[in-house]
Design a protein around this motif. Sequence first.
Motif, mmCIF file in Angstrom:
data_model
loop_
_atom_site.group_PDB
_atom_site.id
_atom_site.type_symbol
_atom_site.label_atom_id
_atom_site.label_comp_id
_atom_site.label_asym_id
_atom_site.label_seq_id
_atom_site.Cartn_x
_atom_site.Cartn_y
_atom_site.Cartn_z
ATOM 1 N N THR A 4 0.834 -1.209 0.000
ATOM 2 C CA THR A 4 0.000 0.000 0.000
ATOM 3 C C THR A 4 0.862 1.249 0.000
ATOM 4 O OG1 THR A 4 -0.175 -0.152 2.373
ATOM 5 C CG2 THR A 4 -2.105 -0.847 1.102
ATOM 6 N N HIS A 14 8.065 0.204 8.908
ATOM 7 C CA HIS A 14 8.547 -0.137 10.247
ATOM 8 C C HIS A 14 8.841 1.089 11.102
ATOM 9 C CE1 HIS A 14 8.706 -4.069 8.510
ATOM 10 N NE2 HIS A 14 9.610 -3.693 7.645
ATOM 11 N N GLU A 15 7.915 2.008 11.098
ATOM 12 C CA GLU A 15 8.118 3.157 11.972
ATOM 13 C C GLU A 15 8.082 2.685 13.420
ATOM 14 O OE1 GLU A 15 6.412 7.202 10.868
ATOM 15 O OE2 GLU A 15 5.311 5.814 9.602
ATOM 16 N N LEU A 21 3.494 7.568 13.598
ATOM 17 C CA LEU A 21 2.594 6.943 12.612
ATOM 18 C C LEU A 21 1.235 7.624 12.642
ATOM 19 C CD1 LEU A 21 1.982 4.600 10.576
ATOM 20 C CD2 LEU A 21 1.064 3.347 12.530
ATOM 21 N N LEU B 154 -6.429 3.326 6.346
ATOM 22 C CA LEU B 154 -5.505 3.561 7.455
ATOM 23 C C LEU B 154 -5.297 2.296 8.281
ATOM 24 C CD1 LEU B 154 -6.634 7.096 8.746
ATOM 25 C CD2 LEU B 154 -4.932 6.554 7.009
ATOM 26 N N HIS B 156 -5.277 -0.771 7.188
ATOM 27 C CA HIS B 156 -4.308 -1.616 6.473
ATOM 28 C C HIS B 156 -2.889 -1.063 6.596
ATOM 29 C CE1 HIS B 156 -6.366 -4.979 4.607
ATOM 30 N NE2 HIS B 156 -7.423 -4.195 4.501
ATOM 31 N N ILE B 157 -2.772 0.240 6.560
ATOM 32 C CA ILE B 157 -1.437 0.836 6.731
ATOM 33 C C ILE B 157 -0.868 0.438 8.093
ATOM 34 C CG2 ILE B 157 -0.142 2.996 6.913
ATOM 35 C CD1 ILE B 157 -1.103 2.467 4.129
ATOM 36 N N CYS B 158 -1.695 0.553 9.129
ATOM 37 C CA CYS B 158 -1.236 0.188 10.474
ATOM 38 C C CYS B 158 -0.817 -1.277 10.523
ATOM 39 C CB CYS B 158 -2.339 0.427 11.509
ATOM 40 S SG CYS B 158 -2.732 2.163 11.759
ATOM 41 N N GLU B 160 0.236 -3.123 8.132
ATOM 42 C CA GLU B 160 1.425 -3.392 7.330
ATOM 43 C C GLU B 160 2.679 -2.752 7.892
ATOM 44 O OE1 GLU B 160 0.200 -2.112 3.526
ATOM 45 O OE2 GLU B 160 -1.231 -3.760 3.344
ATOM 46 N N HIS B 161 2.514 -1.695 8.658
ATOM 47 C CA HIS B 161 3.707 -1.028 9.164
ATOM 48 C C HIS B 161 4.244 -1.654 10.431
ATOM 49 C CE1 HIS B 161 4.686 2.411 6.560
ATOM 50 N NE2 HIS B 161 3.512 2.080 6.070
ATOM 51 N N GLN B 162 3.549 -2.641 10.920
ATOM 52 C CA GLN B 162 4.064 -3.443 12.026
ATOM 53 C C GLN B 162 4.530 -2.582 13.196
ATOM 54 O OE1 GLN B 162 6.983 -6.220 10.558
ATOM 55 N NE2 GLN B 162 5.860 -6.550 8.682
ATOM 56 N N VAL B 163 3.784 -1.529 13.450
ATOM 57 C CA VAL B 163 4.067 -0.797 14.679
ATOM 58 C C VAL B 163 3.573 -1.648 15.837
ATOM 59 C CG1 VAL B 163 3.927 1.479 13.676
ATOM 60 C CG2 VAL B 163 1.859 0.392 14.544
#
Lengths: 217, 248
Positions: A4, A14-15, A21, B154, B156-158, B160-163
């Motif tokens: 995405t 990977h923030e 974020l 948003l 999906h972003i969360c 995928e960003h593996q925070v």
Amino acid sequence: MNDTSFLYPFLEDHEPDPSQLLADLAASAKIKLDESTQLIGQSLEENTATLTAAAGAIARRLSLGGRILTFGNGGSACDAMAFARGSVGTGWEQISVRTLAADPAILSALGNDLGAEQMFSRQVEAFGGRNDTAIAFSTSGQSLNLLTALRVGRQRGLLTIAVTGYGGGAMANNPDIDYCLIVNSQSVHRIQEAQAHLSLHLRTLICDQASNTGERL
Amino acid sequence: MNSGSRHEPLDPPAGHLADLLALSALALASRFADGATLWCVAPGRSDHALHVAVEFVHPAIVGKPALPAVAVSEPNMTKSLRNFVRSGDAILCVGPGDDTNILDITRRGLAWGAETIWIGWGIRPPNGDGTRPLWLASGQDSEIVRAYHLLWELTHICLEHQVSLSPQTPSPQTSSAEASCQTCADQLAVAEVVSVSGTGASVRTSGGVETVDTSLIEAVVINDLVLTQAGVALQILDNVGTGEAQHE
């Protein structure tokens, strides 16, 4: 890059800090809200003449006892339902309008036995009459089952209308389609948001035109 | 066009909504990461509940994973949700701020252990109902659709960003119903009565079914919402709408 990242190109993978974020997400959400608002205004401008002409043609058929049939796939099926639902207090309640996208018995029977291509066209054959209007909702303008249903509708004398995106796709300048509303965007989501607003305007104009004719609805 | 003045292009307080969308998306992503199902209700506008569900289950953007989201149909949404929802799930409500069905569901969501997000407009719900409000300038369909489109994007972003997707994502409002007692520091909790026995009752809370002493309050009936603390029911919450639990 994840898949995405094209939606939010300035976000890095990977923030480590959720607060960063959250700030980035809010900033990008604001950009998209603004884009949506801008596209809605642009789409209204670009489709003003078509909306007015389509509403007049639909209102004339309603005055002759016609009905409106709406359809679409997936999220656009929901847009077709929303069009039929209308909004309270607008006079829409007196219009004969329903969606062909909400009956799971009919849709699963047609989809399983005849294939997705005929899910709506067979219903247009069954329900569509000479004074009726068929309205298809499609973000791409390419859905085969919608094109088929509109062609069958045209053959049966229905007024045919498409609400599309991506420049209209195969529904733009299509001889089977009387009026094609087009949202010029490449984003499915932004297209649907603008279509929802065009749909609201079309309903409002139909109510205005119908009350102007003063005839039976 | 002659109706233009009635439906001007929309201009909600975008900055504020964007902030709330980000918070709600992070909370929802945390729930999904822990195995939640998203339950969707839209009283009188079931098309929106269906649209949210199809958005998450069959994303328009190729390559997105399918996430479990379900449209809950009318009537008896509260009854259906009571059976469907597990602690840790999420509920998305779409409707105006004075919708009593939604007010009831958001409050019961506390007892069911559900994260509740409310895409709403008009009169804001009172504090204490434990929901994350995504408040719109109007209830026009285009505004509603883009609110859940952005929530989907948003979320999906969360994911995928593996925070760190901790369940303790900060809540945009403090629920008065879940505040601490100033003297004993025990947590107040909203609970739903499951069964009644003498001066006690089994109640459903976010942590599971517990037994509470009901001798301090008037007789409770099944599905009443009560405020509890340290094993004691302190108050029956007013019935806000759908009124499944009726007192004589």
